[in-house]
Design a protein around this motif. Structure first.
Motif, PDB file in Angstrom:
ATOM      1  N   VAL A  64       0.840  -1.192   0.000  1.00 38.86           N
ATOM      2  CA  VAL A  64       0.000   0.000   0.000  1.00 38.86           C
ATOM      3  C   VAL A  64       0.876   1.242   0.000  1.00 38.86           C
ATOM      4  O   VAL A  64       1.844   1.326   0.769  1.00 38.86           O
ATOM      5  CB  VAL A  64      -0.926   0.024   1.242  1.00 38.86           C
ATOM      6  CG1 VAL A  64      -1.778   1.292   1.256  1.00 38.86           C
ATOM      7  CG2 VAL A  64      -1.812  -1.210   1.278  1.00 38.86           C
ATOM      8  N   VAL A  65       0.552   2.197  -0.864  1.00 35.75           N
ATOM      9  CA  VAL A  65       1.244   3.487  -0.911  1.00 35.75           C
ATOM     10  C   VAL A  65       0.199   4.586  -0.769  1.00 35.75           C
ATOM     11  O   VAL A  65      -0.771   4.623  -1.536  1.00 35.75           O
ATOM     12  CB  VAL A  65       2.020   3.668  -2.240  1.00 35.75           C
ATOM     13  CG1 VAL A  65       2.776   4.990  -2.227  1.00 35.75           C
ATOM     14  CG2 VAL A  65       2.972   2.508  -2.486  1.00 35.75           C
ATOM     15  N   ASN A  66       0.387   5.486   0.208  1.00 40.57           N
ATOM     16  CA  ASN A  66      -0.535   6.592   0.455  1.00 40.57           C
ATOM     17  C   ASN A  66       0.119   7.927   0.142  1.00 40.57           C
ATOM     18  O   ASN A  66       1.289   8.151   0.493  1.00 40.57           O
ATOM     19  CB  ASN A  66      -0.960   6.628   1.932  1.00 40.57           C
ATOM     20  CG  ASN A  66      -1.831   5.455   2.322  1.00 40.57           C
ATOM     21  OD1 ASN A  66      -2.594   4.951   1.510  1.00 40.57           O
ATOM     22  ND2 ASN A  66      -1.726   5.026   3.565  1.00 40.57           N
ATOM     23  N   TYR A  67      -0.638   8.831  -0.484  1.00 39.52           N
ATOM     24  CA  TYR A  67      -0.206  10.212  -0.701  1.00 39.52           C
ATOM     25  C   TYR A  67      -1.253  11.146  -0.121  1.00 39.52           C
ATOM     26  O   TYR A  67      -2.459  10.929  -0.305  1.00 39.52           O
ATOM     27  CB  TYR A  67      -0.042  10.511  -2.195  1.00 39.52           C
ATOM     28  CG  TYR A  67       1.071   9.737  -2.866  1.00 39.52           C
ATOM     29  CD1 TYR A  67       2.389  10.182  -2.801  1.00 39.52           C
ATOM     30  CD2 TYR A  67       0.799   8.569  -3.572  1.00 39.52           C
ATOM     31  CE1 TYR A  67       3.410   9.469  -3.415  1.00 39.52           C
ATOM     32  CE2 TYR A  67       1.811   7.855  -4.184  1.00 39.52           C
ATOM     33  CZ  TYR A  67       3.118   8.308  -4.110  1.00 39.52           C
ATOM     34  OH  TYR A  67       4.125   7.601  -4.711  1.00 39.52           O
ATOM     35  N   THR A  68      -0.796  12.188   0.567  1.00 36.50           N
ATOM     36  CA  THR A  68      -1.706  13.179   1.135  1.00 36.50           C
ATOM     37  C   THR A  68      -1.385  14.598   0.684  1.00 36.50           C
ATOM     38  O   THR A  68      -2.123  15.531   1.018  1.00 36.50           O
ATOM     39  CB  THR A  68      -1.676  13.127   2.677  1.00 36.50           C
ATOM     40  OG1 THR A  68      -0.342  13.362   3.128  1.00 36.50           O
ATOM     41  CG2 THR A  68      -2.164  11.765   3.179  1.00 36.50           C
ATOM     42  N   ALA A  69      -0.306  14.772  -0.042  1.00 32.10           N
ATOM     43  CA  ALA A  69       0.071  16.099  -0.529  1.00 32.10           C
ATOM     44  C   ALA A  69       0.979  15.944  -1.744  1.00 32.10           C
ATOM     45  O   ALA A  69       1.635  14.923  -1.923  1.00 32.10           O
ATOM     46  CB  ALA A  69       0.797  16.884   0.571  1.00 32.10           C
ATOM     47  N   GLY A  70       1.003  16.975  -2.577  1.00 27.00           N
ATOM     48  CA  GLY A  70       1.926  17.018  -3.705  1.00 27.00           C
ATOM     49  C   GLY A  70       1.412  16.295  -4.933  1.00 27.00           C
ATOM     50  O   GLY A  70       0.258  15.889  -5.026  1.00 27.00           O
TER      51      GLY A  70
END
Length: 194
Positions: free
Chosen positions: A15-21
């Motif tokens: 699992v890979v999470n992004y919250t910004a950018g």
């Protein structure tokens, strides 16, 4: 760069999470299936010095499953949370949409941000989603309580301002009878490989 978090090892699941950018998510070797999930950011709460201000709307939820091959690239862009109104009476700002795109396999996903809160406690729109196998609209505020980010991943909206919306996608609380409006909760883009 987006914030990323790797969970698990091998290909039971990754699992890979992004919250910004924004950037490009590259499919790791050995992966065969990808589930993309997104919750758009929450809208900011409004401000009303002598009455009830509206909370911000919740972010939308989008989900899509595709077959993948190692090395394929998915462009992602994390939307920005709406800002709660400060200083003078007025509306909060809406959250902006988060997106994931890829030419092959064909993917064009959008999870919209929640609308900005009002100055009179009126209903604020939740964000809308498109392109997924599942597309769910974000929650509407309840007076000065922010709307929830859309299920199953969205968080609760903020209480009366200046409470920030929950992570991900909760609308900010409305600033009723004096306080500032709360900011919306941030977005989430999640890539799950098997």
């Amino acid at each position: 760069m987006g914030i990323q978090q790797l969970l698990g090892g091998g290909f039971g699941e990754r699992v890979v999470n992004y919250t910004a950018g924004s950037g490009n998510e590259i499919v790791p070797g050995g992966a065969r299936t990808l589930v993309i999930e997104m919750v758009g950011p929450g809208g900011g709460g409004g401000k009303q010095g002598a009455g009830v201000a509206g909370g911000g709307g919740g972010g939308a939820y989008c989900r899509k499953t595709v077959s993948v091959v190692g090395g394929e690239s998915f462009a992602y862009s994390c939307g920005s949370a709406g800002t709660g109104r400060t200083s003078t009476n007025g509306v909060g700002t809406a959250g902006t949409a988060s997106t994931v795109t890829c030419a092959s396999p064909s993917v064009n996903l959008s999870a919209g941000g929640g609308g900005g809160g009002t100055t009179n406690g009126a209903a604020t729109t939740g964000g809308t989603a498109s392109g997924g196998d599942t597309n769910t609209t974000g929650g509407v505020n309840s007076s000065d309580l922010g709307g929830a980010g859309a299920a199953p991943l969205g968080a609760a909206g903020g209480a009366t301002g200046p409470t920030v919306g929950g992570t991900p996608g909760g609308g900010g609380g409305g600033g009723s009878s004096g306080p500032d409006g709360g900011n919306g909760g941030p977005t989430l883009i999640r890539f799950t490989y098997t």
